[in-house]
Design an enzyme around this catalytic site. Structure first.
Site, PDB file in Angstrom:
ATOM      1  N   GLU A 257       0.886  -1.149   0.000  1.00 23.57           N
ATOM      2  CA  GLU A 257       0.000   0.000   0.000  1.00 23.57           C
ATOM      3  C   GLU A 257       0.927   1.203   0.000  1.00 23.57           C
ATOM      4  OE1 GLU A 257      -1.791   2.914   1.638  1.00 23.57           O
ATOM      5  OE2 GLU A 257      -2.496   1.586   3.244  1.00 23.57           O
ATOM      6  N   CYS A 296      -2.439   8.358   3.558  1.00 16.45           N
ATOM      7  CA  CYS A 296      -2.348   7.745   2.235  1.00 16.45           C
ATOM      8  C   CYS A 296      -3.643   7.981   1.456  1.00 16.45           C
ATOM      9  CB  CYS A 296      -2.058   6.267   2.364  1.00 16.45           C
ATOM     10  SG  CYS A 296      -3.128   5.425   3.519  1.00 16.45           S
TER      11      CYS A 296
HETATM   12  P1  NDP Z   1       9.421   4.374   3.821  1.00 16.47           P
HETATM   13  O1  NDP Z   1       8.976   3.561   2.677  1.00 16.47           O
HETATM   14  O2  NDP Z   1      10.826   4.816   3.871  1.00 16.47           O
HETATM   15  O3  NDP Z   1       9.169   3.601   5.178  1.00 16.47           O
HETATM   16  C1  NDP Z   1       8.027   2.782   5.411  1.00 16.47           C
HETATM   17  C2  NDP Z   1       8.443   1.581   6.244  1.00 16.47           C
HETATM   18  O4  NDP Z   1       9.378   0.783   5.532  1.00 16.47           O
HETATM   19  C3  NDP Z   1       9.125   1.947   7.539  1.00 16.47           C
HETATM   20  O5  NDP Z   1       8.740   1.023   8.529  1.00 16.47           O
HETATM   21  C4  NDP Z   1      10.592   1.786   7.203  1.00 16.47           C
HETATM   22  O6  NDP Z   1      11.361   1.542   8.333  1.00 16.47           O
HETATM   23  C5  NDP Z   1      10.546   0.584   6.318  1.00 16.47           C
HETATM   24  N1  NDP Z   1      11.656   0.444   5.421  1.00 16.47           N
HETATM   25  C6  NDP Z   1      12.411   1.404   4.840  1.00 16.47           C
HETATM   26  N2  NDP Z   1      13.335   0.851   4.052  1.00 16.47           N
HETATM   27  C7  NDP Z   1      13.189  -0.474   4.120  1.00 16.47           C
HETATM   28  C8  NDP Z   1      13.844  -1.593   3.515  1.00 16.47           C
HETATM   29  N3  NDP Z   1      14.848  -1.437   2.682  1.00 16.47           N
HETATM   30  N4  NDP Z   1      13.416  -2.837   3.829  1.00 16.47           N
HETATM   31  C9  NDP Z   1      12.398  -3.016   4.673  1.00 16.47           C
HETATM   32  N5  NDP Z   1      11.740  -2.008   5.266  1.00 16.47           N
HETATM   33  C10 NDP Z   1      12.125  -0.747   4.993  1.00 16.47           C
HETATM   34  O7  NDP Z   1       8.458   5.556   3.916  1.00 16.47           O
HETATM   35  P2  NDP Z   1       8.575   6.820   4.872  1.00 16.47           P
HETATM   36  O8  NDP Z   1       7.956   6.463   6.148  1.00 16.47           O
HETATM   37  O9  NDP Z   1       9.956   7.354   4.956  1.00 16.47           O
HETATM   38  O10 NDP Z   1       7.714   7.812   4.077  1.00 16.47           O
HETATM   39  C11 NDP Z   1       8.193   8.331   2.866  1.00 16.47           C
HETATM   40  C12 NDP Z   1       7.076   8.608   1.911  1.00 16.47           C
HETATM   41  O11 NDP Z   1       6.249   7.457   1.754  1.00 16.47           O
HETATM   42  C13 NDP Z   1       6.102   9.661   2.367  1.00 16.47           C
HETATM   43  O12 NDP Z   1       6.589  10.921   2.144  1.00 16.47           O
HETATM   44  C14 NDP Z   1       4.919   9.325   1.523  1.00 16.47           C
HETATM   45  O13 NDP Z   1       5.063   9.828   0.244  1.00 16.47           O
HETATM   46  C15 NDP Z   1       4.925   7.834   1.471  1.00 16.47           C
HETATM   47  N6  NDP Z   1       4.056   7.249   2.483  1.00 16.47           N
HETATM   48  C16 NDP Z   1       2.916   6.654   2.098  1.00 16.47           C
HETATM   49  C17 NDP Z   1       2.081   6.132   3.055  1.00 16.47           C
HETATM   50  C18 NDP Z   1       0.848   5.445   2.733  1.00 16.47           C
HETATM   51  O14 NDP Z   1       0.092   5.210   3.649  1.00 16.47           O
HETATM   52  N7  NDP Z   1       0.576   5.060   1.529  1.00 16.47           N
HETATM   53  C19 NDP Z   1       2.341   6.253   4.471  1.00 16.47           C
HETATM   54  C20 NDP Z   1       3.594   6.864   4.758  1.00 16.47           C
HETATM   55  C21 NDP Z   1       4.397   7.320   3.792  1.00 16.47           C
HETATM   56  P3  NDP Z   1      12.196   2.735   9.020  1.00 16.47           P
HETATM   57  O15 NDP Z   1      11.224   3.757   9.436  1.00 16.47           O
HETATM   58  O16 NDP Z   1      12.859   2.077  10.173  1.00 16.47           O
HETATM   59  O17 NDP Z   1      13.141   3.232   7.970  1.00 16.47           O
END
Ligand code: NDP
Length: 680
Positions: A257, A296
């Site tokens: 998602e 989102c």
């Molecule tokens: P990320 O994709 O960076 O992080 C989401 C989750 O993935 C976090 O738990 C993060 O952990 C984890 N993660 C990051 N890198 C890896 C990896 N290589 N392998 C496994 N898990 C990983 O999103 P952000 O939270 O930084 O948000 C960035 C952008 O994402 C926002 O600006 C927005 O555009 C979008 N977003 C969309 C959402 C939605 O609901 N559709 C919700 C939130 C964000 P950790 O935090 O420890 O890095």
């Protein structure tokens, strides 16, 4: 230095040996906690879930799992204030926190209730009816769902630290899967607080839930067939995960998602003084400001008729001007902070990108006046409304994950649909109109591009608002969208449970299918004993127990009496000439309800006993007409037995088959009764 968050792994709390990374208060910049997962054995966590958690959950029936979820939701709901206090530190106002915290607990309640009502008190879920695969009825097909011996891993976004965990945990638990929760680091302290409460309560079987506070590390390397990863976050990370060897070659299922450029479309029928105009404007402003637009599901694209653009701009601007931004804990504040200063920079960059083909009509990304807060230390941002120039492309590509929305104009319904589709797949779209034809055209045009569509007008608006409106995923409706939105699907009531289970098509004889599914299958043995099944308690009844009646003739007098008595004097029961001309009957026939009533008279055991009530009939079909002078008999067979955990009775579903003298089926249906658990 603030406290280091702990992970819950292998049945104990784990604290990393290093100092960890600081997690800062979104509004004040103060350190809230530190996070590190260094030294955590992620392979051991996966094994523990598979070997300890999974078997413990799968030893329970769906109803037992549902009962634990209910207990858990009640336990969590008992004292929310400490959670709200932590939630302020993520930048969320009280209203935002309620969406996350209360919304999360509500989702668990909802799954508890769905599990009790819509799943059997068993460990196998029967999917649909049997299919006849041979002529004699001795070879049938039946789809079933069973629990996978795997692990449900969730990798969550920073914006809903509580709801994000619970909306995934509840369906996975019902499905028989243990969960490993990996929250986004930024707000993991709130997730940790809730996990601690869950673990301390001892309500869920040990191993059902583990917490990974820290980076995901090599977690996916340990996952494979039967395991699933439900990811919420950026499209970039989703892309990285999609390339992982466990996904590409190991059979690991990945649900995504990701970001989504959701839209709201104002119908061409709406005038400025229509209630729908206000509903549209309110919807856009609410979605821009709740959670500071970090949802989102937020409306990123407001698609309006060209002739309405000025009026809409003015109305949205007027409302945004009243939005107070600042300290989320201050009751006068409407909109809090973004999750972090880094996140604010991301949003500013996205606004810059949008500005190459759109103009800012409200707000200033570099300055905002604040209530009770410091713009340098906290991640505050003004709401920003843009208006796209003709032919703009960035608005369909760039997701500003903050309080930002862009107006786009259209000239025809077809163009509105085409503009919405340029988002390449979204979680949710709104259609705001009071014209049924417009509603149908827009909705059917938008539906292939959306996981959910809210059709909003003056009629449903108050209830829609109470249910959270455009931006709120509901446990009973699917959440997820095609294409850019990730292609995943969560929630949707029992659908969300079944996603975690394996569907298998069984082929076998009726008796074998009955034994496997615990539901009597047509063609299985009917056991006729000395004791009428209505005299048996739930504890004594067995699947297949049957009462077979004698024949009873249905006379013309019976039919006339029934017609007169009930007032159902339809000509097929009362007018010989007209009935003779009916192509299906060719003469007077008995009412279907007379047949069912007579059948009840044939199978009933009239004296007080364990059967307490008849609460309905399912799947009633009248198959062969009954003419005056025909005779009918009925076989009533125990089909399914479902004790209720909260009552001293349960539900018994009976197969009723009425036949005529020629042995042709006259009517088939399921009779639903409540039966005492014991003789009393
Ligand atoms: P990320 O994709 O960076 O992080 C989401 C989750 O993935 C976090 O738990 C993060 O952990 C984890 N993660 C990051 N890198 C890896 C990896 N290589 N392998 C496994 N898990 C990983 O999103 P952000 O939270 O930084 O948000 C960035 C952008 O994402 C926002 O600006 C927005 O555009 C979008 N977003 C969309 C959402 C939605 O609901 N559709 C919700 C939130 C964000 P950790 O935090 O420890 O890095």
């Amino acid at each position: 230095m603030s406290a280091l968050l702990e992970s819950y792994a292998g049945g104990r709390w784990f604290r990393a040996a290093d100092e960890g990374q600081p997690l800062l208060d979104a509004a004040t910049g103060e350190e809230v906690a530190r996070i590190s997962g260094r030294g955590l054995d992620l392979g051991a966590m996966v094994s523990y879930a598979r070997e300890v958690g999974g078997p413990a959950i799968r030893a329970l029936t769906f109803h037992e799992r549902a009962a634990l979820l209910k207990q858990l939701a009640a336990h969590l709901s008992a004292d929310k204030d400490p959670l709200y206090a932590l939630s302020y530190r993520t930048g969320a106002t009280l209203r935002d926190s309620q969406v996350d915290i209360d919304g999360g607990f509500g989702t668990v309640f909802s799954y508890a209730s769905k599990g009790r009502r819509e799943l059997p008190n068993d460990t196998v879920y029967i999917d649909g009816d049997t299919e006849r695969l041979g002529r004699g009825g001795r070879f049938l097909g039946q789809h079933v769902f069973t629990s996978r011996p795997g692990v449900a891993v969730q990798i969550n976004a920073f914006n809903f630290p509580v709801w994000g965990m619970l909306e995934k945990l509840a369906p996975a638990f019902l499905a028989g899967l243990p969960s490993i929760v990996k929250p986004a680091s930024q707000t993991a302290y709130l997730t940790e607080a809730v996990v601690r409460r869950i673990i301390d309560s001892g309500i869920l079987p040990e191993g059902s839930l583990q917490l990974l506070a820290g980076s995901a590390g090599d977690l996916l390397d340990h996952l494979g067939v039967h395991d699933s990863v439900a990811f919420t976050g950026s499209a970039h990370t989703a892309g990285v995960l999609r390339q992982h060897p466990s996904v590409l070659h190991g059979g690991l299922s990945l649900g995504v998602e990701a970001d989504s450029l959701n839209c709201s479309v104002l119908g061409p029928d709406v005038a400025v003084d229509d209630p729908e105009f206000d509903l549209f404007v309110k919807g856009v402003v609410t979605e821009m400001t709740v959670k500071a637009g970090q949802k989102c599901t937020a409306i990123r694209r407001a698609i309006v008729p060209a002739s309405m653009a000025d009026a809409v701009t003015e109305a949205i601007t007027a409302r945004l001007a009243k939005t107070t931004v600042g300290n989320p804990a201050n009751p006068d504040v409407r909109m809090g902070a973004l999750a972090s200063l880094a996140q604010r920079e991301e949003v500013r960059k996205a606004i810059e990108a949008l500005r190459s083909s759109a103009d800012i009509v409200f707000g200033d990304p570099s300055s905002v006046s604040l209530v009770d807060a410091d713009a340098e230390r906290g991640a505050f941002l003004s709401p920003v409304l843009l208006r796209a120039r003709p032919g703009a492309t960035e608005v369909h590509d760039v997701e500003p994950f903050g309080p930002v929305s862009t107006l786009i104009t259209y000239d025809s319904v077809e163009e509105a649909i085409a503009l919405a589709a340029r988002g390449r797949g979204s979680l949710v779209g709104s259609v705001v109109t009071n014209d049924p034809d417009v509603a149908r055209s827009l909705t059917l045009g938008l539906a292939p591009w959306h996981g959910r569509i809210l059709v909003l007008n003056r009629d449903d608006a108050p209830e829609a608002a109470a249910a959270g409106g455009h931006g709120s995923p509901l446990p009973v409706l699917v959440h997820g969208g095609p294409g850019r939105a990730g292609g995943g699907e969560e929630l949707g009531g029992i659908r969300g449970v079944l996603h975690h289970m394996q569907r298998t098509a069984l082929q076998g004889s009726p008796d074998m299918l009955t034994a496997i599914t615990n539901r009597w299958t047509t063609g299985s043995e009917r056991v006729v004993g000395d004791v009428h099944p209505f005299r048996k308690s739930l504890a004594e009844l067995r699947i297949g127990d049957t009462i077979e009646s004698d024949y009873r003739e249905v006379t013309l007098a019976d039919i006339e009496h029934f017609a007169e008595f009930t007032g159902d004097t339809f000509y097929a029961h009362t007018d010989p000439e007209a009935a003779a001309a009916n192509p299906l009957f060719g003469g007077i026939v008995a009412h279907g309800y007379l047949v069912v009533s007579l059948a009840a008279g044939l199978f009933v055991e009239p004296n007080p006993g364990p059967v307490l009530a008849n609460f309905g009939v399912d799947n009633l079909r009248f198959l062969t007409p009954v003419k005056a002078g025909d005779a009918i008999k009925v076989a009533l067979t125990v089909k399914q037995i479902t004790p209720r955990s909260s009552a001293d009775y349960g539900e018994v579903r009976w197969d009723a088959t009425v036949v005529n003298r020629a042995g042709e089926p006259v009517a088939t249906y399921d009779v639903l009764t409540l039966v005492a658990k014991t003789q009393g």
